[in-house]
Write an enzyme that holds these catalytic residues in place. Structure first.
Site, PDB file in Angstrom:
ATOM      1  CD  GLU A   1     -14.965  18.943  46.747  1.00 36.54           C
ATOM      2  OE1 GLU A   1     -13.647  18.801  46.783  1.00 36.54           O
ATOM      3  OE2 GLU A   1     -15.892  19.476  46.124  1.00 36.54           O
TER       4      GLU A   1
ATOM      5  CB  THR B   1      -5.355  18.041  34.863  1.00 35.56           C
ATOM      6  OG1 THR B   1      -6.158  17.633  35.943  1.00 35.56           O
ATOM      7  CG2 THR B   1      -4.335  19.076  35.614  1.00 35.56           C
TER       8      THR B   1
END
Length: 349
Positions: free
Chosen positions: A198, A309
């Site tokens: 991440e 997005t």
């Protein structure tokens, strides 16, 4: 929201404009576009409003992570292209693209942001970090300190830079896009599992490594999104090859035998463990971008569509052109008047 102390993230307030503009065109109701565009009008005016609204030490074009919806002031000093800020910058460019490249003010705001990003957030590791890779650090505009980490979320940036490359800065923007694209791929390549963490950090000589507190992988789409764009715009086959290796790692480590795919808790572990859920963006975005990456380029051409997005394609339409009925970005007073007029019409109609 206790973690944000009641403020909104800058991405939350500035990542509505494409969708609301499309909603206005399809419904014939200008109020959606008008209200969402007020946010951009406000952000555009902030640097001229003085230190009370725009801090004197905040470079034009950069936006801290949190903003108060009541006072309209920033409530943090941290600048990042990662979580809670990423799509603001993406939408500055994409509003210009959706306008058929006619909305000069959006282009101006985007150019100011890219210039400031290049000056304050772009870092190069040199001999001591990651084999001299190029990355995007977080930066505190008050203390001037950098956090030498980069969110996987920030890997939308190579694609954004490539889509926005034009004019005198074309070569510089494309070069930076290529450098950042290589770093985003190295998040996967240098990981023992082939899955990116991440958050990456840049503390070893030759490799990009996982941040100690963010070794998990949610199978996010940003890297493969940028790979698709770089492949489409450059034709360089390595971007497809990198995408295929990422897909193979997902197949090998994230596929659940009983069906579906799962995030992985620690991409550096010798025995990988599933998180036990599947994020909606994995199918809506990650797999979609991979599918398009391996296609012939005819599906959803980038000169005719803009991806929002969440990877939903919006067709570029003449109605979105600057000055068209739904596409203009007028003054705040004009927007208020247009929204009030539309509301009155709806209430009496």
């Amino acid at each position: 929201m206790q973690w944000s102390r009641g403020a909104s993230t800058i991405a939350e307030v500035a990542t509505l404009q494409l969708e609301f503009r499309a909603l206005s065109r399809h419904t014939g109701n200008p109020v959606y576009d008008a209200l969402a565009s007020r946010v951009i009008d406000y952000l555009a005016a902030m640097p001229e409003a003085g230190d009370d609204t725009w801090p004197a030490d905040l470079p034009r074009g950069l936006y801290p992570m949190f903003i108060s919806v009541e006072s309209g002031k920033f409530t943090s000093q941290e600048i990042t292209l990662g979580a809670r800020a990423d799509s603001l910058y993406e939408y500055l460019l994409k509003q210009w693209l959706l306008s058929g490249r006619t909305d000069a003010r959006m282009r101006s705001m985007y150019d100011a942001s890219v210039s400031a990003i290049r000056t304050h957030l772009v870092r190069r590791g040199g001999g001591a970090r990651c084999g001299n890779c190029t990355y995007l650090a977080s930066w505190n505009h008050r203390t001037k300190n950098h956090r030498e980490q980069m969110d996987h979320l920030a890997c939308f940036t190579p694609g954004m830079l490539a889509l926005g490359a034009a004019g005198d800065t074309y070569e510089a923007d494309m070069q930076l896009a290529r450098e950042l694209m290589a770093t985003c791929y190295q998040m996967y390549e240098h990981s023992p599992s082939g899955l990116a963490p991440e958050i990456a950090e840049f503390s070893t000589n030759q490799k990009v490594t996982a941040a100690a507190n963010a070794r998990h992988s949610l199978l996010r789409p940003e890297t493969v999104e940028s790979l698709l764009i770089l492949w489409r715009l450059t034709g360089d086959a390595k971007y497809r090859e990198w995408g295929w290796r990422i897909f193979e790692a997902i197949e090998r480590h994230a596929r659940v035998p009983t069906g579906g795919f799962s995030p992985v808790k620690d991409v550096t572990a010798s025995q990988l463990k599933f998180d036990g859920r599947m994020e909606s963006f994995f199918t809506a975005e990650t797999l979609k971008y991979l599918y398009l990456l391996f296609g012939d380029g005819a599906q959803i051409p980038l000169d005719q569509y803009v991806f929002n997005t969440e990877a939903h394609p919006l067709r570029i339409h003449p109605d979105y052109a600057y000055g068209a009925q739904w596409g203009a970005l007028p003054s705040l007073a004009d927007l208020n008047g247009r929204a009030t007029s539309a509301a009155n019409t709806n209430s009496t109609g």
